[in-house]
Write a protein that holds these residues in place. Structure first.
Motif, PDB file in Angstrom:
ATOM      1  N   ASN A   1      -5.411  94.348  -0.540  1.00 58.86           N
ATOM      2  CA  ASN A   1      -4.387  93.607   0.186  1.00 58.86           C
ATOM      3  C   ASN A   1      -3.040  94.308   0.044  1.00 58.86           C
ATOM      4  OD1 ASN A   1      -6.147  91.535   0.974  1.00 58.86           O
ATOM      5  ND2 ASN A   1      -5.860  90.473  -0.968  1.00 58.86           N
ATOM      6  N   SER A   2      -2.263  94.310   1.124  1.00 58.02           N
ATOM      7  CA  SER A   2      -0.936  94.938   1.136  1.00 58.02           C
ATOM      8  C   SER A   2       0.133  93.870   0.953  1.00 58.02           C
ATOM      9  CB  SER A   2      -0.699  95.648   2.474  1.00 58.02           C
ATOM     10  OG  SER A   2      -1.705  96.589   2.714  1.00 58.02           O
ATOM     11  N   ASN A   3       1.049  94.115   0.017  1.00 54.47           N
ATOM     12  CA  ASN A   3       2.132  93.172  -0.263  1.00 54.47           C
ATOM     13  C   ASN A   3       3.461  93.909  -0.209  1.00 54.47           C
ATOM     14  OD1 ASN A   3       0.552  90.674  -1.527  1.00 54.47           O
ATOM     15  ND2 ASN A   3      -0.398  92.560  -2.247  1.00 54.47           N
ATOM     16  N   GLY A   4       4.439  93.324   0.468  1.00 57.23           N
ATOM     17  CA  GLY A   4       5.759  93.950   0.550  1.00 57.23           C
ATOM     18  C   GLY A   4       5.783  95.200   1.406  1.00 57.23           C
ATOM     19  N   TYR A   5       4.894  95.309   2.370  1.00 54.37           N
ATOM     20  CA  TYR A   5       4.735  96.504   3.207  1.00 54.37           C
ATOM     21  C   TYR A   5       6.032  96.865   3.917  1.00 54.37           C
ATOM     22  CZ  TYR A   5       2.624  99.631   6.646  1.00 54.37           C
ATOM     23  OH  TYR A   5       2.296 100.720   7.406  1.00 54.37           O
ATOM     24  N   LYS A   6       6.407  98.140   3.823  1.00 55.16           N
ATOM     25  CA  LYS A   6       7.604  98.644   4.516  1.00 55.16           C
ATOM     26  C   LYS A   6       7.305  99.995   5.145  1.00 55.16           C
ATOM     27  CE  LYS A   6      11.033  95.741   3.487  1.00 55.16           C
ATOM     28  NZ  LYS A   6      12.286  95.880   2.826  1.00 55.16           N
ATOM     29  N   THR A   7       7.933 100.244   6.297  1.00 52.56           N
ATOM     30  CA  THR A   7       7.899 101.528   6.975  1.00 52.56           C
ATOM     31  C   THR A   7       9.323 102.034   7.071  1.00 52.56           C
ATOM     32  OG1 THR A   7       5.979 100.891   8.286  1.00 52.56           O
ATOM     33  CG2 THR A   7       7.294 102.727   9.113  1.00 52.56           C
ATOM     34  N   GLY A   8       9.553 103.291   6.741  1.00 51.44           N
ATOM     35  CA  GLY A   8      10.883 103.876   6.801  1.00 51.44           C
ATOM     36  C   GLY A   8      11.186 104.471   8.166  1.00 51.44           C
ATOM     37  N   ALA A   9      12.412 104.903   8.321  1.00 52.82           N
ATOM     38  CA  ALA A   9      12.835 105.610   9.523  1.00 52.82           C
ATOM     39  C   ALA A   9      12.338 107.054   9.449  1.00 52.82           C
ATOM     40  CB  ALA A   9      14.363 105.597   9.632  1.00 52.82           C
ATOM     41  N   ARG A  10      12.167 107.692  10.586  1.00 50.94           N
ATOM     42  CA  ARG A  10      11.724 109.087  10.613  1.00 50.94           C
ATOM     43  C   ARG A  10      12.675 109.940   9.775  1.00 50.94           C
ATOM     44  NH1 ARG A  10       7.918 111.700  12.635  1.00 50.94           N
ATOM     45  NH2 ARG A  10       7.261 110.012  13.995  1.00 50.94           N
ATOM     46  N   GLY A  11      12.100 110.712   8.842  1.00 50.63           N
ATOM     47  CA  GLY A  11      12.875 111.616   8.005  1.00 50.63           C
ATOM     48  C   GLY A  11      13.519 110.989   6.786  1.00 50.63           C
ATOM     49  N   GLN A  12      13.333 109.699   6.583  1.00 50.37           N
ATOM     50  CA  GLN A  12      13.903 109.021   5.415  1.00 50.37           C
ATOM     51  C   GLN A  12      13.236 109.552   4.150  1.00 50.37           C
ATOM     52  OE1 GLN A  12      13.886 104.782   5.929  1.00 50.37           O
ATOM     53  NE2 GLN A  12      14.241 104.378   3.760  1.00 50.37           N
ATOM     54  N   GLN A  13      14.039 109.942   3.150  1.00 53.12           N
ATOM     55  CA  GLN A  13      13.497 110.619   1.974  1.00 53.12           C
ATOM     56  C   GLN A  13      12.894 109.679   0.947  1.00 53.12           C
ATOM     57  OE1 GLN A  13      16.223 113.315   0.039  1.00 53.12           O
ATOM     58  NE2 GLN A  13      14.559 114.372  -1.000  1.00 53.12           N
ATOM     59  N   GLU A  14      13.397 108.481   0.838  1.00 55.54           N
ATOM     60  CA  GLU A  14      12.855 107.536  -0.131  1.00 55.54           C
ATOM     61  C   GLU A  14      12.723 106.169   0.506  1.00 55.54           C
ATOM     62  OE1 GLU A  14      15.257 106.571  -3.555  1.00 55.54           O
ATOM     63  OE2 GLU A  14      17.073 106.553  -2.380  1.00 55.54           O
ATOM     64  N   LEU A  15      11.777 105.381  -0.017  1.00 57.55           N
ATOM     65  CA  LEU A  15      11.537 104.050   0.539  1.00 57.55           C
ATOM     66  C   LEU A  15      11.026 103.123  -0.548  1.00 57.55           C
ATOM     67  CD1 LEU A  15      11.366 102.283   3.143  1.00 57.55           C
ATOM     68  CD2 LEU A  15       8.988 103.072   3.346  1.00 57.55           C
ATOM     69  N   TRP A  16      11.602 101.928  -0.603  1.00 56.97           N
ATOM     70  CA  TRP A  16      11.150 100.857  -1.492  1.00 56.97           C
ATOM     71  C   TRP A  16      10.382  99.840  -0.672  1.00 56.97           C
ATOM     72  CZ3 TRP A  16      11.672 100.594  -6.691  1.00 56.97           C
ATOM     73  CH2 TRP A  16      12.583 101.474  -7.292  1.00 56.97           C
ATOM     74  N   SER A  17       9.354  99.272  -1.253  1.00 54.98           N
ATOM     75  CA  SER A  17       8.670  98.157  -0.603  1.00 54.98           C
ATOM     76  C   SER A  17       9.526  96.912  -0.742  1.00 54.98           C
ATOM     77  CB  SER A  17       7.312  97.902  -1.273  1.00 54.98           C
ATOM     78  OG  SER A  17       7.485  97.312  -2.558  1.00 54.98           O
TER      79      SER A  17
END
Length: 138
Positions: free
Chosen positions: A91-107
């Motif tokens: 199961n996926s929790n806190g799913y996030k997608t970043g912008a194109r080219g974004q270097q880091e991403l937090w859920s």
């Protein structure tokens, strides 16, 4: 001589900020969150592309993915990041997608402190799809 050193110091500070290194691993939703478990590495063959980590804090779990500067230098920023906290059975929790080219991403924060979890991070480029998961934490 002092002027040259001052300019060099300013340039180094600016380079640190522009690469995202200075801001890496500080969760904007929970600055006091701490890493749990070990770091996983997104690989393309033997080349490290990104790091994936899991954090806990503020009553939630978070996943985090960070693309290495060396990958960006050699492959550019034609990628999208995705990350989430995974629980059984996948199961996926806190799913996030970043912008194109974004270097880091937090859920987003996941209310999963009472179950077994792992962080999942993806680097999705135009000619590749790579991912890694941390070890499970219970």
């Amino acid at each position: 001589m002092r002027k040259i050193l001052a300019v060099a110091a300013i340039a180094a500070a600016a380079a640190t900020v522009l690469t995202g290194t200075a801001q890496a691993e500080t969760n904007p939703a929970c600055p006091g969150a701490g890493q749990i478990g070990s770091t996983a590495y997104v690989k393309n063959g033997s080349t490290t592309v990104a790091s994936v980590k899991q954090y806990a804090g503020c009553g939630k779990n978070y996943s985090y993915v960070y693309v290495w500067d060396s990958w960006i230098a050699s492959h550019g920023r034609d990628f999208v990041l995705r990350t989430y906290v995974q629980t059984r059975p996948n199961n996926s929790n806190g799913y996030k997608t970043g912008a194109r080219g974004q270097q880091e991403l937090w859920s987003g924060g996941a209310d999963t402190l009472d179950v077994c979890t792992r962080a999942h991070g993806e680097v999705d480029g135009s000619s590749y799809f790579l991912f890694a998961k941390t070890s499970e934490r219970c």
